[in-house]
Design a protein around this motif. Sequence first.
Motif, short mmCIF file in Angstrom:
data_model
loop_
_atom_site.label_atom_id
_atom_site.label_comp_id
_atom_site.label_asym_id
_atom_site.label_seq_id
_atom_site.Cartn_x
_atom_site.Cartn_y
_atom_site.Cartn_z
N TYR A 37 -5.04 -1.82 -8.63
CA TYR A 37 -5.34 -3.19 -9.05
C TYR A 37 -5.04 -3.31 -10.54
O TYR A 37 -5.94 -3.37 -11.37
CB TYR A 37 -6.79 -3.54 -8.72
N ALA A 38 -3.75 -3.32 -10.83
CA ALA A 38 -3.31 -3.29 -12.22
C ALA A 38 -2.37 -4.45 -12.48
O ALA A 38 -1.77 -5.00 -11.55
CB ALA A 38 -2.62 -1.97 -12.51
N LEU B 105 -9.71 -10.26 -10.17
CA LEU B 105 -10.10 -10.25 -8.77
C LEU B 105 -11.61 -10.24 -8.53
O LEU B 105 -12.09 -10.84 -7.57
CB LEU B 105 -9.44 -9.04 -8.08
N ASN B 106 -12.37 -9.56 -9.39
CA ASN B 106 -13.76 -9.32 -9.02
C ASN B 106 -14.60 -10.59 -8.79
O ASN B 106 -15.35 -10.64 -7.82
CB ASN B 106 -14.45 -8.38 -10.01
N GLU B 109 -13.85 -11.70 -5.37
CA GLU B 109 -14.49 -10.83 -4.38
C GLU B 109 -15.93 -11.28 -4.10
O GLU B 109 -16.39 -11.24 -2.97
CB GLU B 109 -14.56 -9.40 -4.90
N TYR B 113 -13.08 -13.98 0.02
CA TYR B 113 -11.75 -14.60 -0.04
C TYR B 113 -11.72 -15.96 0.65
O TYR B 113 -11.23 -16.94 0.11
CB TYR B 113 -10.70 -13.68 0.60
N VAL B 131 -4.49 -11.65 -11.95
CA VAL B 131 -3.76 -10.73 -12.82
C VAL B 131 -3.77 -9.30 -12.29
O VAL B 131 -2.77 -8.59 -12.38
CB VAL B 131 -4.38 -10.74 -14.24
N ASP B 132 -4.91 -8.86 -11.76
CA ASP B 132 -5.01 -7.46 -11.35
C ASP B 132 -4.85 -7.29 -9.84
O ASP B 132 -5.36 -6.34 -9.26
CB ASP B 132 -6.34 -6.85 -11.83
N PRO B 134 -1.62 -7.01 -7.65
CA PRO B 134 -0.18 -7.00 -7.38
C PRO B 134 0.07 -7.20 -5.88
O PRO B 134 -0.86 -7.06 -5.08
CB PRO B 134 0.27 -5.61 -7.84
N GLU B 136 1.20 -5.42 -3.67
CA GLU B 136 0.81 -4.26 -2.85
C GLU B 136 -0.63 -4.36 -2.36
O GLU B 136 -0.99 -3.79 -1.34
CB GLU B 136 0.95 -2.96 -3.65
N GLU B 137 -1.47 -5.04 -3.14
CA GLU B 137 -2.89 -5.11 -2.78
C GLU B 137 -3.27 -6.47 -2.21
O GLU B 137 -4.45 -6.79 -2.06
CB GLU B 137 -3.77 -4.80 -4.01
N ARG B 164 10.66 -3.66 -6.96
CA ARG B 164 9.44 -4.45 -7.01
C ARG B 164 9.74 -5.93 -7.25
O ARG B 164 9.03 -6.80 -6.78
CB ARG B 164 8.49 -3.92 -8.10
N ILE B 168 8.12 -8.83 -5.13
CA ILE B 168 7.32 -9.90 -5.74
C ILE B 168 7.91 -11.27 -5.40
O ILE B 168 7.18 -12.19 -5.04
CB ILE B 168 7.25 -9.70 -7.27
#
Lengths: 416, 278
Positions: A37-38, B105-106, B109, B113, B131-132, B134, B136-137, B164, B168
């Motif tokens: 998470y970056a 994200l937090n 969370e 969602y 921002v945090d 990407p 992939e997540e 990537r 994206i």
Amino acid sequence: MATVLEAKEGSAMGAQSDLNSLDVDNNGHFGPFGGSYASETLMHALEELTEAYQRWSSDDEFMARFDSDLAHYVGRPSPIYHAERLSEHCGGAKILLKREDLNHTGAHKINNTVGQALLAKYMGKSRVIAETGAGQHGVASATVAARLGQDCVVYMGEVDVHRQAINVFRMRLLGAEVRTVTAGSRTLKDALNEAMRDWVSNIDDTFYIIGTVAGPHPYPTLVRDFNAVVGREARRQMEAQYGTQPDALVACVGGGSNAMGLFHPYIEDRAVKMFGVEAAGHGLETGQHAASLCAGRPGVLHGCRSYIIDDSHGQILHTHSVSAGLDYPGVGPEHAWLKDTGRAQYVSITDDEALDAFHRLTRLEGILPALESSHAVAYGMKLAASMSRDQIVLINLSGRGDKDVHTVAELENISL
Amino acid sequence: MASNRIDVRFAALAEQGRTALIPFMTAGDPHPDWTVAMMHELVASGADLLELGVPFSDPTADGPVIQAASERAIEKGVSLESVFDMVRRFRAEDSETPVILMGYLNPIERLGYADCFAAAADAGVDGMLIVDCPPEEMAQLRPHLDASGLYPICLVAPTTTERRRKLICAAAAGFVYYVSFKGITGANRLDANTLVQPLADLREDTSLPLVVGFGIKDPQGASAVAFAADGVVIGSALVATLADAESEAEALERICAFVAPIRQAMDNTDHPGKQVAS
């Protein structure tokens, strides 16, 4: 009365069917935890680091150099010591100490920094940065940077700079630049924020030496692997010295690197119970603690999903512990997974209990433990007292307490 | 599903041959009661889309200016839900200007969602830049984002590899946000010449509008970027300008004084480097 071990038996048994899935996946997930998470700017650097780590950790020359540095520079193996008087005092299981406090620079942190600095060198990075709480990781980073001729910048929260003044001076003696972080709670989490910003801004020539098993993939795995020498040694030493393995392992958990280093080689060995000890600060009920696993909940902080301490809006809360190294609102994702699968148990120890253990170990064994490690000692003593004399508790004595004498003196109103 | 305001706005801008001006401010700073009026003033001064920062205690991708603004807003009790409320009140008078929330994200969370994105869309939010998180997540949150009609706004950085970049661009919607340099928000080192090649590369992979942000501070910087991009984000410089405003009136005055010259400089720029998607 049931022993602590028996009382925990149920949850530990329940986890055993899940053990095959305990290891990390290719994207750094431990079950639902971990991940990357970056921010986008870091993603390539993380991929590059993952590839470099895969390449060099399977390279014979690199690993031989790492092992040689651990032996001749760090001073490994660290002994396993039978704390006879402490065991007698508790009146139960035999208490053994894994003496990471005897390592060069006085804590387990050097295992990881030797590995990461070497990786930086093999990757051609000339500058290393680190965050630090208690200062042990900062000192360990500054130490290896000095040895390898790397520029080193260490970020440290203003609160920690004051409570760990000696370590700040040590880092400066070693040639590192210590940058004081005045944002947020001015402790470890803010130092980590600032180090990440530095890395984002200087990504081409800079290697970020993260000091614990948290952060985005691959750090939780990489830091664990460099620290796992602790558990591998312990297995060999236990066999050689006692012809058996311990019944229980005990280690303190802030981010969780010393605990993961000891636990990891034992994960498959289900007869060995594992206890991670978090900082309960003034008590979990006061809200002034740093016990992410015991009193937090899953969330996302500093690049990974794990247990964190936040408010109802998702803002990260200030934490409290007498020990700067445990004063962190998150924890490594592998610990989160070991907790949820029941493979390890997580407990907490208050400031007062840790201070009591600090004095107890010092007076009974002539060993001054770090305040972080004192949390493990405090729980290990309770645990041992609840077990029988033919059982063994192995406590990871992750660091020495010389750095904490001013803190202890201040808490007890003694002026030095 | 109704079309997203972001698409509508970029299509209109393309027709007019204009570059989007996208001011960023931290929601609730300098005072939560002023934010809605400030949003309207931004639009009146020439903003085409608005980006609102959702305050987070640990904004690792942001520089000191936005971190300080976030800390002030959190101290005044601003949360993700109160940001939704600000957007809802803005929407009462402006049903067209797209609003994007930028955050971490937090806090998302915590709301969950499904609930979070439904509430955001209901308030009138059009896109979320997390921002945090990407691509992939994104797997778990993406269905909820899509169900609510919100666009995921994705970042591409100078360090982003070709592999990537394609990933994206495949995940992005609305526009692609190009981070103009290797650094945090508010750092001062944008060289517009370095944008030409990466933006050209991006146009190979996407027909979405390309927006550039990080490090653009003034009319000169904005017009230089407007040369090659379809949109320009101005964040930290605006947040810094507003930080010590002592009244709503003063904040609104500062917005007008800061934004109007940027709008003017951008509109005086020809855009030969662009090929806005039609």
